[in-house]
Design a protein around this motif. Structure first.
Motif, PDB file in Angstrom:
ATOM      1  N   CYS A  77     -19.766  62.844  33.038  1.00 46.82           N
ATOM      2  CA  CYS A  77     -19.463  61.738  33.950  1.00 46.82           C
ATOM      3  C   CYS A  77     -20.048  60.439  33.399  1.00 46.82           C
ATOM      4  N   CYS A 107     -23.067  59.453  35.923  1.00 47.39           N
ATOM      5  CA  CYS A 107     -24.301  60.237  36.119  1.00 47.39           C
ATOM      6  C   CYS A 107     -24.522  61.308  35.058  1.00 47.39           C
ATOM      7  N   ASN A 165     -23.155  64.143  34.554  1.00 46.93           N
ATOM      8  CA  ASN A 165     -22.820  65.517  34.946  1.00 46.93           C
ATOM      9  C   ASN A 165     -21.735  66.042  33.992  1.00 46.93           C
ATOM     10  N   CYS A 189     -16.460  63.402  40.668  1.00 48.56           N
ATOM     11  CA  CYS A 189     -17.695  64.038  40.212  1.00 48.56           C
ATOM     12  C   CYS A 189     -18.468  64.533  41.434  1.00 48.56           C
ATOM     13  N   CYS A 235     -22.097  62.499  41.832  1.00 47.42           N
ATOM     14  CA  CYS A 235     -22.231  61.090  42.207  1.00 47.42           C
ATOM     15  C   CYS A 235     -21.021  60.550  42.973  1.00 47.42           C
ATOM     16  N   SER A 264     -18.124  59.824  41.787  1.00 48.78           N
ATOM     17  CA  SER A 264     -17.275  58.936  40.995  1.00 48.78           C
ATOM     18  C   SER A 264     -15.831  59.434  40.954  1.00 48.78           C
TER      19      SER A 264
END
Ligand code: FE
Length: 137
Positions: free
Chosen positions: A48, A51, A53, A97, A100, A102
């Motif tokens: 991501c 963040c 991830n 995501c 976060c 997103s």
């Protein structure tokens, strides 16, 4: 552990480019055939952009012809949340995501085997981390 979902708009405006903010935090879409990763074929993982991830592995990436990075599977179970998106007069499944929130893109049921899924993702929502080249160690 960071609670990414508590980060406010100011945090993301500072951290992201204006283009990234529009796509990731305001659910925008980059123009097809313009992104950094739609032709990327190197081994590695896609995390991501907000963040980090882990979202996708290069093993699951394929060329869908859409002009956006496309994957037939996500990297880890529960790495991605989905929600029904009825904007623009269509019914689509938005992908986000799970860490976060997103916006990543959408998932469609017209992908290749084995999953039959096509995760259609904005390059700007992703950061590519190439696999370490062990031959140079
Ligand atoms: Fe994230």
């Amino acid at each position: 552990m960071t609670n990414w979902k508590e980060k406010d708009e100011n945090y993301w405006r500072e951290k992201l480019s204006a283009e990234q903010f529009e796509i990731c935090r305001e659910k925008g879409t980059e123009r097809p055939f313009t992104g950094e990763y739609y032709t990327e074929t190197s081994p590695g993982k896609y995390v991501c952009a907000c963040c980090e991830n882990t979202l996708f592995e290069s093993d699951a990436k394929y060329d869908s012809g859409s002009g956006w990075p496309s994957f037939f599977a996500q990297a880890e179970e529960n790495g991605i949340d989905t929600e029904t998106d009825t904007s623009r007069g269509m019914e689509r499944t938005e992908i986000m995501c799970s860490h976060c929130g997103s916006h990543l893109g959408h998932v469609f049921p017209d992908g290749p085997k084995p999953t039959g899924l096509r995760y259609c993702v904005n390059s700007l929502s992703l950061k590519f981390e190439p696999e370490a080249d062990e031959s140079s160690c």
